[in-house]
Design a protein around this motif. Structure first.
Motif, PDB file in Angstrom:
ATOM      1  N   PHE A 220      -1.295  -1.147  -0.427  1.00  0.00           N
ATOM      2  CA  PHE A 220      -1.850  -1.047   0.930  1.00  0.00           C
ATOM      3  C   PHE A 220      -2.979  -2.060   1.133  1.00  0.00           C
ATOM      4  CE2 PHE A 220      -5.492   0.633   3.297  1.00  0.00           C
ATOM      5  CZ  PHE A 220      -4.958   0.724   4.582  1.00  0.00           C
ATOM      6  N   VAL A 221      -3.855  -2.169   0.148  1.00  0.00           N
ATOM      7  CA  VAL A 221      -5.002  -3.082   0.259  1.00  0.00           C
ATOM      8  C   VAL A 221      -4.528  -4.528   0.361  1.00  0.00           C
ATOM      9  CG1 VAL A 221      -7.059  -3.951  -0.920  1.00  0.00           C
ATOM     10  CG2 VAL A 221      -6.582  -1.501  -0.892  1.00  0.00           C
ATOM     11  N   VAL A 222      -3.514  -4.894  -0.410  1.00  0.00           N
ATOM     12  CA  VAL A 222      -2.985  -6.266  -0.363  1.00  0.00           C
ATOM     13  C   VAL A 222      -2.439  -6.578   1.028  1.00  0.00           C
ATOM     14  CG1 VAL A 222      -1.138  -7.766  -1.204  1.00  0.00           C
ATOM     15  CG2 VAL A 222      -2.534  -6.464  -2.821  1.00  0.00           C
ATOM     16  N   GLU A 223      -1.663  -5.663   1.596  1.00  0.00           N
ATOM     17  CA  GLU A 223      -1.113  -5.882   2.937  1.00  0.00           C
ATOM     18  C   GLU A 223      -2.227  -6.024   3.964  1.00  0.00           C
ATOM     19  OE1 GLU A 223       2.009  -6.439   3.627  1.00  0.00           O
ATOM     20  OE2 GLU A 223       2.800  -5.973   1.640  1.00  0.00           O
ATOM     21  N   ALA A 224      -3.237  -5.152   3.875  1.00  0.00           N
ATOM     22  CA  ALA A 224      -4.350  -5.204   4.824  1.00  0.00           C
ATOM     23  C   ALA A 224      -5.153  -6.490   4.666  1.00  0.00           C
ATOM     24  CB  ALA A 224      -5.248  -3.988   4.633  1.00  0.00           C
ATOM     25  N   LEU A 225      -5.335  -6.931   3.427  1.00  0.00           N
ATOM     26  CA  LEU A 225      -6.088  -8.158   3.171  1.00  0.00           C
ATOM     27  C   LEU A 225      -5.397  -9.360   3.799  1.00  0.00           C
ATOM     28  CD1 LEU A 225      -8.477  -9.564   1.692  1.00  0.00           C
ATOM     29  CD2 LEU A 225      -6.918  -9.888  -0.241  1.00  0.00           C
ATOM     30  N   ARG A 252       2.607  -2.500 -10.868  1.00  0.00           N
ATOM     31  CA  ARG A 252       1.625  -3.598 -10.939  1.00  0.00           C
ATOM     32  C   ARG A 252       2.300  -4.933 -10.690  1.00  0.00           C
ATOM     33  NH1 ARG A 252      -2.944  -4.523 -15.623  1.00  0.00           N
ATOM     34  NH2 ARG A 252      -3.283  -6.738 -15.312  1.00  0.00           N
ATOM     35  N   GLU A 253       3.481  -5.140 -11.276  1.00  0.00           N
ATOM     36  CA  GLU A 253       4.200  -6.396 -11.068  1.00  0.00           C
ATOM     37  C   GLU A 253       4.616  -6.566  -9.614  1.00  0.00           C
ATOM     38  OE1 GLU A 253       7.356  -6.119 -13.867  1.00  0.00           O
ATOM     39  OE2 GLU A 253       6.127  -6.743 -15.591  1.00  0.00           O
ATOM     40  N   ALA A 254       4.995  -5.457  -8.966  1.00  0.00           N
ATOM     41  CA  ALA A 254       5.384  -5.522  -7.554  1.00  0.00           C
ATOM     42  C   ALA A 254       4.181  -5.897  -6.683  1.00  0.00           C
ATOM     43  CB  ALA A 254       5.958  -4.181  -7.107  1.00  0.00           C
ATOM     44  N   VAL A 255       3.019  -5.352  -7.004  1.00  0.00           N
ATOM     45  CA  VAL A 255       1.800  -5.704  -6.258  1.00  0.00           C
ATOM     46  C   VAL A 255       1.487  -7.187  -6.423  1.00  0.00           C
ATOM     47  CG1 VAL A 255      -0.706  -5.355  -6.117  1.00  0.00           C
ATOM     48  CG2 VAL A 255       0.816  -3.383  -6.342  1.00  0.00           C
ATOM     49  N   GLN A 256       1.577  -7.682  -7.652  1.00  0.00           N
ATOM     50  CA  GLN A 256       1.260  -9.089  -7.901  1.00  0.00           C
ATOM     51  C   GLN A 256       2.292 -10.019  -7.252  1.00  0.00           C
ATOM     52  OE1 GLN A 256       0.868  -8.597 -12.238  1.00  0.00           O
ATOM     53  NE2 GLN A 256      -1.318  -9.069 -12.055  1.00  0.00           N
ATOM     54  N   LYS A 257       3.533  -9.579  -7.198  1.00  0.00           N
ATOM     55  CA  LYS A 257       4.562 -10.373  -6.518  1.00  0.00           C
ATOM     56  C   LYS A 257       4.257 -10.467  -5.033  1.00  0.00           C
ATOM     57  CE  LYS A 257       9.518 -10.587  -5.560  1.00  0.00           C
ATOM     58  NZ  LYS A 257      10.839  -9.934  -5.727  1.00  0.00           N
ATOM     59  N   ARG A 258       3.823  -9.347  -4.451  1.00  0.00           N
ATOM     60  CA  ARG A 258       3.489  -9.344  -3.025  1.00  0.00           C
ATOM     61  C   ARG A 258       2.278 -10.236  -2.741  1.00  0.00           C
ATOM     62  NH1 ARG A 258       5.522  -9.795   1.662  1.00  0.00           N
ATOM     63  NH2 ARG A 258       4.530  -8.568   3.326  1.00  0.00           N
ATOM     64  N   VAL A 259       1.335 -10.265  -3.656  1.00  0.00           N
ATOM     65  CA  VAL A 259       0.176 -11.151  -3.535  1.00  0.00           C
ATOM     66  C   VAL A 259       0.644 -12.598  -3.405  1.00  0.00           C
ATOM     67  CG1 VAL A 259      -1.797 -12.118  -4.790  1.00  0.00           C
ATOM     68  CG2 VAL A 259      -1.473  -9.639  -4.704  1.00  0.00           C
ATOM     69  N   GLN A 260       1.607 -12.992  -4.243  1.00  0.00           N
ATOM     70  CA  GLN A 260       2.133 -14.357  -4.204  1.00  0.00           C
ATOM     71  C   GLN A 260       2.874 -14.625  -2.894  1.00  0.00           C
ATOM     72  OE1 GLN A 260       4.496 -14.502  -7.764  1.00  0.00           O
ATOM     73  NE2 GLN A 260       2.741 -14.913  -9.102  1.00  0.00           N
ATOM     74  N   LEU A 262       2.372 -13.358  -0.008  1.00  0.00           N
ATOM     75  CA  LEU A 262       1.441 -13.453   1.121  1.00  0.00           C
ATOM     76  C   LEU A 262       0.467 -14.619   0.971  1.00  0.00           C
ATOM     77  CD1 LEU A 262       0.603  -9.665   1.634  1.00  0.00           C
ATOM     78  CD2 LEU A 262       2.023 -11.106   3.097  1.00  0.00           C
ATOM     79  N   GLY A 263       0.590 -15.389  -0.109  1.00  0.00           N
ATOM     80  CA  GLY A 263      -0.293 -16.526  -0.330  1.00  0.00           C
ATOM     81  C   GLY A 263      -1.727 -16.129  -0.615  1.00  0.00           C
ATOM     82  N   LEU A 264      -1.894 -15.023  -1.330  1.00  0.00           N
ATOM     83  CA  LEU A 264      -3.226 -14.491  -1.595  1.00  0.00           C
ATOM     84  C   LEU A 264      -3.669 -14.659  -3.049  1.00  0.00           C
ATOM     85  CD1 LEU A 264      -2.928 -11.107   0.391  1.00  0.00           C
ATOM     86  CD2 LEU A 264      -4.130 -13.190   1.110  1.00  0.00           C
ATOM     87  N   THR A 265      -2.981 -15.523  -3.773  1.00  0.00           N
ATOM     88  CA  THR A 265      -3.261 -15.661  -5.207  1.00  0.00           C
ATOM     89  C   THR A 265      -4.719 -15.978  -5.490  1.00  0.00           C
ATOM     90  OG1 THR A 265      -0.999 -16.464  -5.529  1.00  0.00           O
ATOM     91  CG2 THR A 265      -2.560 -16.846  -7.316  1.00  0.00           C
ATOM     92  N   GLU A 266      -5.332 -16.821  -4.665  1.00  0.00           N
ATOM     93  CA  GLU A 266      -6.722 -17.218  -4.903  1.00  0.00           C
ATOM     94  C   GLU A 266      -7.715 -16.168  -4.395  1.00  0.00           C
ATOM     95  OE1 GLU A 266      -7.417 -21.073  -3.316  1.00  0.00           O
ATOM     96  OE2 GLU A 266      -6.020 -22.075  -4.678  1.00  0.00           O
ATOM     97  N   ALA A 267      -7.225 -15.169  -3.650  1.00  0.00           N
ATOM     98  CA  ALA A 267      -8.122 -14.171  -3.056  1.00  0.00           C
ATOM     99  C   ALA A 267      -8.031 -12.809  -3.726  1.00  0.00           C
ATOM    100  CB  ALA A 267      -7.820 -14.012  -1.562  1.00  0.00           C
ATOM    101  N   VAL A 268      -7.021 -12.588  -4.555  1.00  0.00           N
ATOM    102  CA  VAL A 268      -6.855 -11.298  -5.235  1.00  0.00           C
ATOM    103  C   VAL A 268      -7.052 -11.508  -6.726  1.00  0.00           C
ATOM    104  CG1 VAL A 268      -5.279  -9.398  -5.758  1.00  0.00           C
ATOM    105  CG2 VAL A 268      -5.289 -10.417  -3.465  1.00  0.00           C
ATOM    106  N   HIS A 269      -7.965 -10.763  -7.307  1.00  0.00           N
ATOM    107  CA  HIS A 269      -8.349 -10.930  -8.708  1.00  0.00           C
ATOM    108  C   HIS A 269      -8.076  -9.626  -9.453  1.00  0.00           C
ATOM    109  CE1 HIS A 269     -10.499 -14.448  -7.112  1.00  0.00           C
ATOM    110  NE2 HIS A 269     -10.862 -13.632  -6.135  1.00  0.00           N
TER     111      HIS A 269
END
Length: 385
Positions: A220-225, A252-260, A262-269
């Motif tokens: 949820f946080v990744v989508e909102a971000l 966890r892998e699904a969350v990290q895939k979604r981060v990629q 959405l182009g949020l790799t540099e913003a999600v740590h």
């Protein structure tokens, strides 16, 4: 040895904690912590758990008295009840504190048929769920001498869903060593450096501390971000935690895939679970609790003690811990628009963020200190023996 200790100080006496769990989450961690705190206050304390369990490992590391027990037949395990009685007698146990609901049946069996003089206390960590007013649960709860509920709302739930005698019910918040969060002794820059976070000077770091689990809300946080950064590119998110034990790494892998995606790799740590969570809190500007139903949000309380403004989903015990507009901001569960609005309030009105953080720290220290949990528990124990 335990009898000698107790006779030297009649205000304390041997107690044992029972938690036959092979997991390592909040309940298990709190069980070991509480035992250690009580030992530090002079109480002879023994932990009884499964052999080879994470609880057993941590208990050994802390050099706490440890006894191991298996009960393959669960609540109907009469031989295990006998073994439990032997362990309790060997420690001269006067009071047995059960921290896991699933172990109550065995404890009651032990008291009923082996040790009728034993005083039995249930330290509640989870919500009850369905009503438990049937004959089996009524008889089981009747054998209890005290029930410790961590929040007033959970205590009301016990009154509504069981036939427990009202005089046996006590509200005792689960404690946290809050001093290390309130006074960490290092700066935000130092904390970020220790975590390997090298952020832009204007970065605002939000954080969700807790294991990777769909119920915790990292997705949820990744989508909102993704939507928030369209307007607020300074926002970053830190996740600290490991996958839920025995459930694999798929979430966890699904969350990290979604981060990629959405182009949020540099913003999600992402960082692993740490035994020094105060470092993570010190690195943050905003703490997030996005859980579907948090019975008792330890991480929320820790963030409050750290003086952080908390943005939390309005569910479960969080509704009692966070007072909307006073010690944090609440949003309806999984409501991205409401979550974004709360975050934007903190970004646009820095005075609000500061006020919420200050009030949150004050309330956390007054209500949820581990010293207070121990004192309230001691008061109950001394009425039983």
């Amino acid at each position: 040895m335990n009898s000698a200790t107790a006779s030297a100080n009649p205000a304390v006496f041997p107690i044992s904690l029972l938690c036959l769990s092979n997991s390592w989450g909040g309940l298990e961690l709190n069980t070991v912590r509480f035992a250690d705190w009580m030992r530090q206050r002079g109480w002879p304390v023994q932990i009884i758990t499964l052999p080879g369990s994470p609880i057993a490992t941590r208990t050994t590391e802390l050099r706490l008295p440890l006894a191991t027990l298996q009960n393959p037949w669960k609540a109907a395990d009469i031989p295990a009840a006998g073994r439990l009685a032997s362990l309790l007698r060997g420690f001269d146990t006067r009071v047995l504190i059960v921290t896991r609901n699933g172990d109550l049946g065995l404890a009651v069996l032990c008291k009923t048929f082996r040790m009728p003089q034993l005083r039995l206390v249930y330290q509640q960590h989870m919500q009850l769920g369905l009503a438990k007013r049937g004959l089996l649960h009524t008889l089981r709860y009747r054998a209890l001498d005290a029930w410790l509920s961590p929040l007033p709302g959970l205590a009301r739930q016990v009154q509504e869903k069981t036939r427990l005698a009202a005089e046996k019910l006590h509200v005792v918040p689960l404690g946290i060593e809050l001093e290390k969060f309130a006074q960490p002794g290092f700066s935000q820059a130092e904390a970020r450096a220790e975590l390997g976070l090298f952020l832009p000077p204007n970065a605002v770091l939000m954080g969700l501390i807790g294991r990777f689990d769909d119920g915790k809300g990292q997705n949820f946080v990744v989508e909102a971000l993704g939507k928030l950064r369209e307007k607020h590119s300074q926002l970053h998110v830190l996740f600290v935690g490991e996958p839920t034990r025995n459930e694999g790494n798929a979430y966890r892998e699904a969350v990290q895939k979604r981060v990629q995606e959405l182009g949020l790799t540099e913003a999600v740590h992402v960082r692993e679970f740490t035994l020094k969570p105060e470092v993570a809190y010190r690195a943050l500007d905003i703490s997030i609790t996005a859980s579907v139903n948090e019975t008792y949000g330890m991480v929320t309380i820790e963030a409050m003690a750290a003086g952080l403004p908390v943005v939390a989903s309005a569910t479960g015990g969080t509704l009692e811990i966070v007072r909307d507009g006073n010690t944090g901001l609440l949003f309806p569960l999984r409501d991205e628009a409401a979550f974004a609005d709360a975050v934007e309030q903190l970004l646009e009105v820095p005075e609000l963020a500061e006020r919420l953080g200050q009030q949150a720290r004050k309330e956390a220290l007054a209500t949820y200190s581990h010293h207070r949990q121990c004192e309230l528990t001691e008061n109950v124990l001394r009425t039983l023996v």
